[in-house]
Design an enzyme around this catalytic site. Structure first.
Site, PDB file in Angstrom:
ATOM      1  N   HIS A 305       0.851  -1.190   0.000  1.00 37.08           N
ATOM      2  CA  HIS A 305       0.000   0.000   0.000  1.00 37.08           C
ATOM      3  C   HIS A 305       0.882   1.233   0.000  1.00 37.08           C
ATOM      4  O   HIS A 305       1.967   1.224   0.573  1.00 37.08           O
ATOM      5  CB  HIS A 305      -0.917  -0.004   1.234  1.00 37.08           C
ATOM      6  CG  HIS A 305      -2.042   0.979   1.156  1.00 37.08           C
ATOM      7  ND1 HIS A 305      -1.889   2.301   1.508  1.00 37.08           N
ATOM      8  CD2 HIS A 305      -3.330   0.835   0.756  1.00 37.08           C
ATOM      9  CE1 HIS A 305      -3.045   2.929   1.343  1.00 37.08           C
ATOM     10  NE2 HIS A 305      -3.933   2.067   0.891  1.00 37.08           N
ATOM     11  N   ASP A 362      -8.052  -4.490  -0.322  1.00 40.50           N
ATOM     12  CA  ASP A 362      -8.509  -4.906  -1.647  1.00 40.50           C
ATOM     13  C   ASP A 362      -8.319  -6.403  -1.892  1.00 40.50           C
ATOM     14  O   ASP A 362      -8.985  -6.981  -2.747  1.00 40.50           O
ATOM     15  CB  ASP A 362      -7.759  -4.122  -2.732  1.00 40.50           C
ATOM     16  CG  ASP A 362      -7.958  -2.629  -2.599  1.00 40.50           C
ATOM     17  OD1 ASP A 362      -9.121  -2.210  -2.496  1.00 40.50           O
ATOM     18  OD2 ASP A 362      -6.963  -1.883  -2.582  1.00 40.50           O
TER      19      ASP A 362
END
Length: 427
Positions: A305, A362
């Site tokens: 991320h 996700d």
């Protein structure tokens, strides 16, 4: 850095104040830098630049911390509801039972769309991407709700905020219905925010729709986990558009357009497609090797991320939620088993640990949404639905900030220096 007690930073021969937030890194206030030195800072992607002051959301990527108004995201996702989190983001504090009831009632009374917007939908092709439709419809709301576009009026700003939060599920559900050729369903205000959205999406007029409480809770958690995430690209876009004085509907439409980018809102779809490409757990070692190969374009989607350099705190909730959904729906999907084993193998691999490539939200959310029945084209639309709460809270905060100015980044110009125009016949 100068003496810590003076709380200033020296740049050249000038002193610049250092400001401290309630938690997190301090910032150097360089608003007078150009006036005093004739120089700008150079920070592509604004990775070291604080563009605003905010009390909404705090992220510590190194420690894997995400707080909304000080409350850990894990606690909110496990114990709260999306409506309660929406109230928190808009109103600074968690509501009392009476305040939550009033807020929920208010939102439920703004869920319908102007009837003429149904004709607006029919102007799109049936295969139009839901995000294209949402950009257009949300932007068009300003043409129908003139009584909530005066950004100088706090009451009108709040009405616009309520309308956007309430109508976004209806807008998203209608985008889905239009794509599959089914009739639109009007909202049912007797249902919860999330239950109503599920009914409008998957229900049909010919028979009653029964909301699955496990699916309803899972989707509500997904909405909570995506409600706000500090100054990300789409939120910064909303703030930038709002800084010009644009109406709230235009600002949120701008945020939707930014979120549509695959590097932002499309990551869960990419993660699901990757898991489907891997197929079965026995193929994981092959793809792990490909991910390590610098000459192979393959990348593990859903890992790592921009902000988090630790385990994404939202992913922990998602891992538990996906099992609940699969058990409730009786789903047996090799994609989920592949996801579990891929996570386990990657977390034990020194390569991923060294590069701090941990699973993010996700990685699992796409698997859950697919199990519920959403096509991949709807994933980003659901993200936009949830993030609208954060966008309107950030927009309201920006409008109320006396230090806020119209956004105007500067540049490092490397093009030609001044030169004279040459008529076309002489070139």
């Amino acid at each position: 850095m100068s003496d810590a007690d003076t709380q200033t930073m020296t740049i050249g021969d000038k002193q610049y104040p250092v400001r401290h937030g309630s938690v997190g890194p301090a910032v150097t206030d360089i608003r007078k830098l150009y006036a005093q030195t004739g120089m700008f800072t150079y920070d592509p992607g604004f990775t070291s630049t604080a563009s605003c002051e905010s009390t909404l959301t705090y992220i510590d990527g190194d420690e894997g911390v995400l707080l909304h108004r000080g409350y850990p995201i894990g606690q909110l996702a496990e114990q709260s509801s999306f409506m309660e989190v929406a109230y928190l983001l808009l109103n600074h504090e968690l509501p009392s039972a009476a305040e939550l009831d009033k807020f929920t009632y208010t939102i439920s009374r703004h869920t319908m769309l102007h009837e003429q917007l149904a004709q607006f939908y029919r102007g799109f092709r049936r295969d139009a991407h839901p995000m294209a439709i949402m950009c257009g419809v949300v932007g068009a709301l300003s043409a129908f709700y003139h009584d909530s576009t005066d950004i100088a009026d706090p009451h009108q700003r709040m009405i616009a905020s309520h309308r956007l939060i309430a109508k976004m599920p209806t807008i998203a559900a209608m985008a889905y219905k239009y794509s599959v050729g089914q009739p639109f369903l009007y909202p049912d205000n007797s249902l919860s925010y999330t239950g109503n959205f599920l009914r409008m999406t998957f229900g049909v007029p010919a028979e009653p729709y029964e909301v699955n409480p496990v699916v309803e809770r899972a989707l509500d958690r997904i909405f909570i986990l995506h409600a706000d995430h500090e100054q990300n690209a789409s939120t910064s876009t909303v703030r930038l558009a709002g800084s010009s004085g644009a109406n709230p509907f235009a600002c949120i439409a701008a945020g939707i357009a930014c979120l549509w980018g695959p590097a932002h809102g499309g990551a869960n779809e990419a993660a699901l497609n990757m898991l489907r490409e891997i197929g079965t757990p026995d193929r994981i070692p092959e793809y792990i090797a490909r991910a390590k190969d610098k000459n192979d374009p393959f990348r593990l989607m859903g890992f790592g991320h921009r902000v988090y350099k630790n385990y994404d705190p939202r992913a922990t909730v998602m891992q538990k939620t996906v099992r609940e959904v699969f058990d409730s729906l009786g789903v047996s999907d090799p994609v989920f088993e592949t996801a579990l084993q891929l996570e386990e193998i990657a977390l034990k691999d020194e390569y991923f640990a060294e590069k701090k490539l941990f699973p993010n939200v996700d990685f699992y959310s796409g698997v859950i949404l697919s199990a519920i029945g959403f096509p991949t084209t709807m994933f980003t639309a659901l993200f936009a639905l949830a993030r609208t709460v954060g966008w309107v809270a950030q927009w309201n905060e920006m409008i109320s900030d006396p230090e806020q100015k119209i956004g105007r980044p500067r540049q490092l110009y490397t093009g030609p220096t001044q030169r004279d125009y040459v008529p076309v016949g002489e070139r």
